[in-house]
Design an enzyme around this catalytic site. Structure first.
Site, short mmCIF file in Angstrom:
data_model
loop_
_atom_site.label_atom_id
_atom_site.label_comp_id
_atom_site.label_asym_id
_atom_site.label_seq_id
_atom_site.Cartn_x
_atom_site.Cartn_y
_atom_site.Cartn_z
N HIS A 30 0.86 -1.18 0.00
CA HIS A 30 0.00 0.00 0.00
C HIS A 30 0.89 1.24 0.00
O HIS A 30 2.13 1.12 -0.11
CB HIS A 30 -0.97 -0.03 1.19
CG HIS A 30 -0.30 -0.27 2.52
ND1 HIS A 30 0.62 0.60 3.06
CD2 HIS A 30 -0.41 -1.30 3.40
CE1 HIS A 30 1.03 0.14 4.22
NE2 HIS A 30 0.43 -1.03 4.45
N HIS A 33 4.08 1.32 2.17
CA HIS A 33 5.24 0.64 1.57
C HIS A 33 5.85 1.49 0.46
O HIS A 33 7.06 1.59 0.33
CB HIS A 33 4.83 -0.71 0.97
CG HIS A 33 4.24 -1.68 1.95
ND1 HIS A 33 2.91 -2.00 1.96
CD2 HIS A 33 4.81 -2.41 2.94
CE1 HIS A 33 2.68 -2.91 2.90
NE2 HIS A 33 3.81 -3.17 3.52
N GLN A 57 7.64 -14.80 12.72
CA GLN A 57 7.20 -13.67 13.52
C GLN A 57 5.70 -13.72 13.84
O GLN A 57 5.16 -12.81 14.43
CB GLN A 57 7.57 -12.33 12.87
CG GLN A 57 6.82 -12.00 11.61
CD GLN A 57 7.41 -10.78 10.93
OE1 GLN A 57 8.54 -10.82 10.43
NE2 GLN A 57 6.69 -9.67 10.92
N GLY A 143 9.23 1.65 8.35
CA GLY A 143 8.17 2.62 8.64
C GLY A 143 8.02 2.87 10.13
O GLY A 143 8.08 1.94 10.95
N ASP A 146 5.57 0.92 12.60
CA ASP A 146 5.98 -0.18 13.50
C ASP A 146 7.14 0.33 14.36
O ASP A 146 8.30 -0.05 14.16
CB ASP A 146 6.37 -1.40 12.67
CG ASP A 146 5.19 -1.91 11.86
OD1 ASP A 146 4.37 -2.65 12.41
OD2 ASP A 146 5.06 -1.52 10.68
N LEU A 180 -2.43 3.29 7.41
CA LEU A 180 -2.55 2.24 6.39
C LEU A 180 -1.92 0.96 6.93
O LEU A 180 -0.87 0.98 7.56
CB LEU A 180 -1.84 2.64 5.10
CG LEU A 180 -2.37 3.87 4.37
CD1 LEU A 180 -1.72 3.96 2.99
CD2 LEU A 180 -3.89 3.84 4.23
N SER A 181 -2.58 -0.15 6.68
CA SER A 181 -2.08 -1.46 7.09
C SER A 181 -2.70 -2.52 6.21
O SER A 181 -3.87 -2.40 5.82
CB SER A 181 -2.46 -1.72 8.56
OG SER A 181 -2.35 -3.09 8.85
N SER A 182 -1.91 -3.55 5.93
CA SER A 182 -2.45 -4.66 5.15
C SER A 182 -3.64 -5.28 5.86
O SER A 182 -4.50 -5.88 5.24
CB SER A 182 -1.38 -5.73 4.95
OG SER A 182 -0.16 -5.12 4.62
N ARG A 183 -3.66 -5.12 7.18
CA ARG A 183 -4.74 -5.74 7.96
C ARG A 183 -6.06 -4.96 7.87
O ARG A 183 -7.11 -5.51 8.19
CB ARG A 183 -4.32 -5.86 9.43
CG ARG A 183 -3.24 -6.90 9.64
CD ARG A 183 -3.02 -7.18 11.11
NE ARG A 183 -2.44 -8.48 11.31
CZ ARG A 183 -1.15 -8.73 11.35
NH1 ARG A 183 -0.28 -7.74 11.19
NH2 ARG A 183 -0.70 -9.96 11.54
P1 AMP Z 1 4.92 -5.02 6.45
O1 AMP Z 1 4.73 -5.44 5.03
O2 AMP Z 1 3.64 -4.77 7.18
O3 AMP Z 1 5.90 -5.88 7.20
O4 AMP Z 1 5.58 -3.58 6.38
C1 AMP Z 1 6.77 -3.37 5.65
C2 AMP Z 1 7.32 -2.03 5.99
O5 AMP Z 1 6.36 -1.02 5.66
C3 AMP Z 1 7.64 -1.88 7.47
O6 AMP Z 1 8.84 -1.15 7.62
C4 AMP Z 1 6.47 -1.08 7.98
O7 AMP Z 1 6.76 -0.30 9.12
C5 AMP Z 1 6.16 -0.19 6.79
N1 AMP Z 1 4.78 0.28 6.86
C6 AMP Z 1 3.65 -0.44 7.02
N2 AMP Z 1 2.57 0.36 7.10
C7 AMP Z 1 3.03 1.63 6.98
C8 AMP Z 1 2.40 2.93 6.99
N3 AMP Z 1 1.09 3.08 7.13
N4 AMP Z 1 3.19 4.02 6.85
C9 AMP Z 1 4.54 3.87 6.71
N5 AMP Z 1 5.18 2.70 6.68
C10 AMP Z 1 4.44 1.59 6.82
#
Ligand code: AMP
Length: 257
Positions: A30, A33, A57, A143, A146, A180-183
């Protein structure tokens, strides 16, 4: 796309004179990322995005199995963002049979998220260090969303004297403030509306005020809302809305990230 360690090392062997930026992701890309990919593209000669849903994890098997996958969309996003190399290994490639070497950032890994998801940060630290040793990046992009993960990785880089510049990018939010979150895709429309209360509560910057706001809003269960003395300090929290667990934080002093 490289799927094996040998392949990605082969592709990178001709690119080691310049800077190499790594953007670790679990896919379902999203705008959050993409902000990391843009920063890496602006600063590095070579941009490597990793795409790996790291089983180590996830303490909850069902959570791992439900994690969204959309490789076609992710590869297209990566291409548009100017990523040079996508590394998408299998679980066996990262954890070959007999695997037993773990990285534990002991104290930081046990508080907040770590207290609610035992072993989570051991899984994160191990896979991130392994990705670092495979890719050997000069820069790594994470990001602020987290915040504890960033703190764990900063500690890992310092403690093990890794020669990597850590770059942290601000949390990207929807117009209504929800991070924003994949969830988020798992939330029903009604749950998505209720999620706004979580970011509003954190925006108070005060743990007690945030808890009070959330107690008054319907159906959000708090795992924790706490101030954490990270760099920078944050008010961090996790809530459950139906069967979905969301985490978020706000920076308490100075500019975000
Ligand atoms: P993930 O795919 O959820 O493991 O996230 C991959 C990277 O994207 C990690 O460094 C997260 O912190 C970052 N990330 C996820 N959501 C966001 C967001 N809303 N804003 C900025 N970075 C993000």
């Amino acid at each position: 796309m490289a799927q094996t360690i040998a392949d990605v090392r082969g592709v990178l062997s001709g690119r080691r004179d310049g800077s190499i930026g790594i953007v670790p992701t679990m896919g379902a890309l999203h705008e959050g990322h993409r902000s990391l990919l843009r920063a890496a593209r602006a600063e590095c000669d070579t941009v490597v995005m990793t795409l790996f849903v790291n089983p180590a994890q996830f303490s909850d098997r069902a959570d791992l199995q439900r994690y969204p996958h959309n490789e076609t969309h992710d590869l297209e996003s990566a291409r548009k963002a100017g990523v040079d190399v996508v590394f998408a290994p299998s679980a066996d490639e990262m954890y070959p049979p007999g695997f037993q070497t773990w990285v534990d950032v002991t104290e930081l890994g046990e508080i907040l998220e770590g207290a609610h998801r035992p072993g989570h940060f051991r899984g994160v630290a191990t896979v991130v260090l392994k990705l670092f040793t495979i890719v050997r990046p000069t820069h790594a992009y994470f990001g602020q969303k987290d915040a504890q993960q960033v703190e764990v990785i900063r500690r890992l880089i310092r403690d093990l004297a890794l020669e990597i510049e850590l770059r942290v990018l601000p949390t990207v939010r929807d117009a209504d403030g929800v991070a924003l979150s994949s969830r988020n895709g798992r939330l029903t429309p009604d749950e998505r509306e209720r999620a706004v209360a979580f970011s509003r509560a954190l925006a108070t910057g005060d743990a007690d005020a945030a808890r009070a706001l959330l107690a008054a809003s319907n159906g959000l269960e708090i795992d924790y809302i706490e101030r954490a003395d990270f760099d920078p300090p944050v008010l961090a929290g996790a809530v459950r809305i139906g069967s979905t667990r969301l985490i978020d934080n706000v920076v308490l002093e100075g500019d975000e990230a």
